[in-house]
Design a protein around this motif. Sequence first.
Motif, PDB file in Angstrom:
ATOM      1  N   ASP A   1       0.830  -1.205   0.000  1.00 45.28           N
ATOM      2  CA  ASP A   1       0.000   0.000   0.000  1.00 45.28           C
ATOM      3  C   ASP A   1       0.862   1.251   0.000  1.00 45.28           C
ATOM      4  O   ASP A   1       0.558   2.244  -0.656  1.00 45.28           O
ATOM      5  CB  ASP A   1      -0.915   0.023   1.236  1.00 45.28           C
ATOM      6  N   LYS A   2       1.955   1.186   0.808  1.00 43.68           N
ATOM      7  CA  LYS A   2       2.813   2.362   0.890  1.00 43.68           C
ATOM      8  C   LYS A   2       3.534   2.602  -0.430  1.00 43.68           C
ATOM      9  O   LYS A   2       3.780   3.729  -0.818  1.00 43.68           O
ATOM     10  CB  LYS A   2       3.837   2.171   2.014  1.00 43.68           C
ATOM     11  N   LYS A   3       3.872   1.483  -1.107  1.00 42.97           N
ATOM     12  CA  LYS A   3       4.617   1.638  -2.350  1.00 42.97           C
ATOM     13  C   LYS A   3       3.708   2.077  -3.500  1.00 42.97           C
ATOM     14  O   LYS A   3       4.147   2.734  -4.413  1.00 42.97           O
ATOM     15  CB  LYS A   3       5.289   0.291  -2.697  1.00 42.97           C
ATOM     16  N   GLU A   4       2.420   1.652  -3.438  1.00 39.78           N
ATOM     17  CA  GLU A   4       1.523   1.961  -4.536  1.00 39.78           C
ATOM     18  C   GLU A   4       1.157   3.445  -4.547  1.00 39.78           C
ATOM     19  O   GLU A   4       0.967   4.047  -3.510  1.00 39.78           O
ATOM     20  CB  GLU A   4       0.229   1.131  -4.406  1.00 39.78           C
ATOM     21  N   GLU A   5       1.043   3.991  -5.763  1.00 37.20           N
ATOM     22  CA  GLU A   5       0.597   5.380  -5.914  1.00 37.20           C
ATOM     23  C   GLU A   5      -0.893   5.445  -5.674  1.00 37.20           C
ATOM     24  O   GLU A   5      -1.633   4.551  -6.045  1.00 37.20           O
ATOM     25  CB  GLU A   5       0.931   5.851  -7.333  1.00 37.20           C
ATOM     26  N   ILE A   6      -1.327   6.521  -5.018  1.00 30.73           N
ATOM     27  CA  ILE A   6      -2.755   6.704  -4.782  1.00 30.73           C
ATOM     28  C   ILE A   6      -3.423   7.079  -6.096  1.00 30.73           C
ATOM     29  O   ILE A   6      -2.969   7.964  -6.809  1.00 30.73           O
ATOM     30  CB  ILE A   6      -2.983   7.801  -3.719  1.00 30.73           C
TER      31      ILE A   6
ATOM     32  N   THR B   1      -5.589   7.835   1.179  1.00 35.54           N
ATOM     33  CA  THR B   1      -4.389   7.783   2.017  1.00 35.54           C
ATOM     34  C   THR B   1      -4.036   6.344   2.368  1.00 35.54           C
ATOM     35  O   THR B   1      -4.907   5.473   2.423  1.00 35.54           O
ATOM     36  CB  THR B   1      -4.597   8.589   3.314  1.00 35.54           C
ATOM     37  N   SER B   2      -2.753   6.121   2.596  1.00 32.10           N
ATOM     38  CA  SER B   2      -2.302   4.820   3.108  1.00 32.10           C
ATOM     39  C   SER B   2      -2.085   4.881   4.614  1.00 32.10           C
ATOM     40  O   SER B   2      -1.692   3.890   5.226  1.00 32.10           O
ATOM     41  CB  SER B   2      -0.987   4.417   2.424  1.00 32.10           C
ATOM     42  N   GLN B   3      -2.357   6.045   5.231  1.00 33.66           N
ATOM     43  CA  GLN B   3      -2.138   6.227   6.664  1.00 33.66           C
ATOM     44  C   GLN B   3      -3.361   5.746   7.457  1.00 33.66           C
ATOM     45  O   GLN B   3      -4.487   5.849   6.996  1.00 33.66           O
ATOM     46  CB  GLN B   3      -1.870   7.706   6.977  1.00 33.66           C
ATOM     47  N   THR B   4      -3.080   5.249   8.665  1.00 36.24           N
ATOM     48  CA  THR B   4      -4.157   4.799   9.549  1.00 36.24           C
ATOM     49  C   THR B   4      -3.965   5.403  10.930  1.00 36.24           C
ATOM     50  O   THR B   4      -2.889   5.898  11.256  1.00 36.24           O
ATOM     51  CB  THR B   4      -4.160   3.265   9.675  1.00 36.24           C
ATOM     52  N   GLY B   5      -5.018   5.354  11.735  1.00 31.16           N
ATOM     53  CA  GLY B   5      -4.934   5.854  13.102  1.00 31.16           C
ATOM     54  C   GLY B   5      -5.116   7.368  13.167  1.00 31.16           C
ATOM     55  O   GLY B   5      -5.441   8.035  12.184  1.00 31.16           O
TER      56      GLY B   5
ATOM     57  N   SER C   1       8.412  11.911   4.714  1.00 29.03           N
ATOM     58  CA  SER C   1       7.240  11.266   5.294  1.00 29.03           C
ATOM     59  C   SER C   1       6.172  10.956   4.248  1.00 29.03           C
ATOM     60  O   SER C   1       6.122  11.576   3.179  1.00 29.03           O
ATOM     61  CB  SER C   1       6.632  12.149   6.396  1.00 29.03           C
ATOM     62  N   THR C   2       5.297  10.023   4.591  1.00 26.55           N
ATOM     63  CA  THR C   2       4.145   9.697   3.742  1.00 26.55           C
ATOM     64  C   THR C   2       3.214  10.902   3.664  1.00 26.55           C
ATOM     65  O   THR C   2       2.628  11.175   2.607  1.00 26.55           O
ATOM     66  CB  THR C   2       3.394   8.481   4.324  1.00 26.55           C
ATOM     67  N   ASP C   3       3.065  11.614   4.792  1.00 25.04           N
ATOM     68  CA  ASP C   3       2.161  12.768   4.836  1.00 25.04           C
ATOM     69  C   ASP C   3       2.592  13.829   3.820  1.00 25.04           C
ATOM     70  O   ASP C   3       1.763  14.400   3.095  1.00 25.04           O
ATOM     71  CB  ASP C   3       2.162  13.352   6.253  1.00 25.04           C
ATOM     72  N   TRP C   4       3.883  14.106   3.773  1.00 30.97           N
ATOM     73  CA  TRP C   4       4.412  15.113   2.831  1.00 30.97           C
ATOM     74  C   TRP C   4       4.098  14.692   1.383  1.00 30.97           C
ATOM     75  O   TRP C   4       3.632  15.491   0.577  1.00 30.97           O
ATOM     76  CB  TRP C   4       5.918  15.255   3.026  1.00 30.97           C
ATOM     77  N   ALA C   5       4.360  13.425   1.067  1.00 29.68           N
ATOM     78  CA  ALA C   5       4.118  12.921  -0.287  1.00 29.68           C
ATOM     79  C   ALA C   5       2.645  13.050  -0.656  1.00 29.68           C
ATOM     80  O   ALA C   5       2.296  13.440  -1.780  1.00 29.68           O
ATOM     81  CB  ALA C   5       4.566  11.463  -0.387  1.00 29.68           C
TER      82      ALA C   5
ATOM     83  N   ILE D   1      -9.020  14.977   5.859  1.00 32.08           N
ATOM     84  CA  ILE D   1     -10.278  14.310   6.152  1.00 32.08           C
ATOM     85  C   ILE D   1      -9.935  12.926   6.691  1.00 32.08           C
ATOM     86  O   ILE D   1      -9.286  12.122   5.998  1.00 32.08           O
ATOM     87  CB  ILE D   1     -11.169  14.173   4.887  1.00 32.08           C
ATOM     88  N   ASP D   2     -10.356  12.639   7.931  1.00 29.19           N
ATOM     89  CA  ASP D   2      -9.989  11.376   8.577  1.00 29.19           C
ATOM     90  C   ASP D   2     -10.377  10.168   7.731  1.00 29.19           C
ATOM     91  O   ASP D   2     -11.515  10.046   7.267  1.00 29.19           O
ATOM     92  CB  ASP D   2     -10.674  11.256   9.945  1.00 29.19           C
ATOM     93  N   GLY D   3      -9.405   9.298   7.539  1.00 29.98           N
ATOM     94  CA  GLY D   3      -9.638   8.058   6.806  1.00 29.98           C
ATOM     95  C   GLY D   3      -9.679   8.228   5.297  1.00 29.98           C
ATOM     96  O   GLY D   3      -9.740   7.238   4.564  1.00 29.98           O
ATOM     97  N   GLN D   4      -9.668   9.485   4.801  1.00 26.19           N
ATOM     98  CA  GLN D   4      -9.807   9.724   3.361  1.00 26.19           C
ATOM     99  C   GLN D   4      -8.634  10.490   2.757  1.00 26.19           C
ATOM    100  O   GLN D   4      -8.459  10.491   1.543  1.00 26.19           O
ATOM    101  CB  GLN D   4     -11.103  10.489   3.085  1.00 26.19           C
ATOM    102  N   GLY D   5      -7.862  11.163   3.603  1.00 21.40           N
ATOM    103  CA  GLY D   5      -6.681  11.858   3.102  1.00 21.40           C
ATOM    104  C   GLY D   5      -6.888  13.358   2.940  1.00 21.40           C
ATOM    105  O   GLY D   5      -7.876  13.936   3.416  1.00 21.40           O
TER     106      GLY D   5
END
Length: 245
Positions: A108-113, A148-152, A162-166, A216-220
């Motif tokens: 998931d982290k490697k895949e482009e959104i 997003t690929s981020q959780t929590g 960071s993933t957030d920056w990308a 947006i939580d859970g959506q990016g």
Amino acid sequence: MNRKNDSSSRELRSELRGKRRKTNLILNTLIGLVILLIIFVSVKIFSGGNDEKLADQEQQTESSQDEEKVAAEESNASPIDEHQDEKEIESDENSLDESEKNAGSTDDKKEEITIVPANEDDAVVTEGGSNNNVKKTIENPSWAPIGTSQTGEHYAVYDKESTDWAEMLQAMSYATGVDQNNMNVWFLGNNGFNKSVGTITTKDQKQVYRVYIDWIDGQGWKPTKVEELNEVEKKPTKEAENEDS
């Protein structure tokens, strides 16, 4: 003459009695031996039979005890072994599930959104904006969170690795149409809790934008407003200014 005859008769009788005694003694001795032999054989037979019976009984008892012991051990051991096998299988399955989850997470982290393009016909464009450097302001209700690929629980992170920056760069590219390979980032910082603002240009600096995005939580990250600028502002305006992390 008569005396001689009497004497001979007595001697003869005496000899006969002696012979009978010897014969009787021999017969009695033989009878005794036979009786003893019979008794000995009988005792041997009966005692031997009893010994064999006792040996058979003992062997049967030992066999029975061995079988009961084995059955008891199998009865006690089987549930434990089965339980252990179930635990091992469950543990293996859990390990496999965790490996698959971790592999999925890495993928998931490697895949482009994948970003769904917004409908440009829905865009609302107004001349000017927050200051004199703004040529026009663009707002589009069809803009959506980019995913997003981020959780929590989320807190904006402005580390370039960071993933957030990308994901923030992807959101600004989505809102402006500027490809990231053709993008220079002049500023990207905090604009409030889980809100960010960034200034970007094309590499030839012919297109200059200030982009506002909200988490947006859970959506990016979701673009909320784009300002097209006359020239690059390395820092945000007072309206958008906040501490750059």
